[in-house]
Design a protein around this motif. Sequence first.
Motif, short mmCIF file in Angstrom:
data_model
loop_
_atom_site.label_atom_id
_atom_site.label_comp_id
_atom_site.label_asym_id
_atom_site.label_seq_id
_atom_site.Cartn_x
_atom_site.Cartn_y
_atom_site.Cartn_z
N UNK A 1 3.69 -33.71 -4.63
CA UNK A 1 4.40 -34.63 -5.73
C UNK A 1 4.88 -33.71 -6.60
N UNK A 2 4.48 -32.67 -6.96
CA UNK A 2 5.05 -31.96 -8.25
C UNK A 2 6.56 -31.53 -7.94
N UNK A 3 6.85 -30.99 -6.81
CA UNK A 3 8.32 -30.57 -6.71
C UNK A 3 9.30 -31.68 -6.56
N UNK A 4 9.06 -32.82 -6.04
CA UNK A 4 10.13 -33.94 -6.33
C UNK A 4 9.95 -34.65 -7.71
N UNK A 5 8.93 -34.50 -8.44
CA UNK A 5 9.11 -35.00 -9.57
C UNK A 5 9.91 -33.92 -10.83
N UNK A 6 9.71 -32.68 -10.40
CA UNK A 6 10.44 -31.48 -11.06
C UNK A 6 12.01 -31.90 -10.81
#
Length: 271
Positions: free
Chosen positions: A255-260
């Motif tokens: 989920x880190x990538x889509x949030x960034x």
Amino acid sequence: MSSPTYKLINTRNYARHLWYTCGLVMIHVGEFLTFAAVVLCVFANIGQLSNNIVTRNIRYVSVDTSGLGDALSRNGQSIGNLYASSQSSPVGQGNGLKDDYQWGLYNYCAGQESGSQRACTKRNFGFEFLPVDAILSDAPQDARQTIQNFLPASTFRDSKYLGDFSKPAMYLIFIGSCLALVAWIAGLLSHRFAFLGAAFIALLSALALGVGAALLTAIYVKAKASVNNAQYGVVVHYGNALWITWAAFAAVALSIVPYIISCCTGRDDDY
């Protein structure tokens, strides 16, 4: 307005719309992944908390002792009344061994492997994986020293080592679970700075869950390898809660990538 200029403006508007659409998609992907992590963490946390059909079948690790009596007999150390007359009798009171011991995040239960005839310890934070201690506390008083001497002097019997690593692992998994919930809530705020915060919190959650799961996996592997032998009649099984925790780690880490991306493509106002 000239036709080339109109086409350029139209292209820019389309690119801007595509950019924001990408951001919206990434927001929903991030929210879905953190929500999935939260759900998985809930299941991992409720294992062995009660005797209902769901929680009693969720465990981090289990220790099958049903063959220990036969192993002792083959070694010329037969013990009468080694096993409890009732698998639902209280644990830790010398009432006799149970057939199976299952550890959750905050306690362990013992009795039938998948049935309702079982009993559990009190719940507390930082619960430790101490299989030999659990076995000896159930064994008849006059059989404890015999059992302890019979079991191999290995990781399975090293309560200090297992306790020193399982206790912080339990805390880390609990903290990682809470952080996954906070990351999901932050992602729902629909603001680019909230997405940045969600990404950072998801990173912390992934670190806590990953380190906690890695610690438990390592000690379970070593304990299993040290005692899984027909000679001792004790078998260690990895539980589904361990794999659930690893799945939660993967979900919150992804989920880190889509949030960034959402933070980069978002606007300062709400969507």
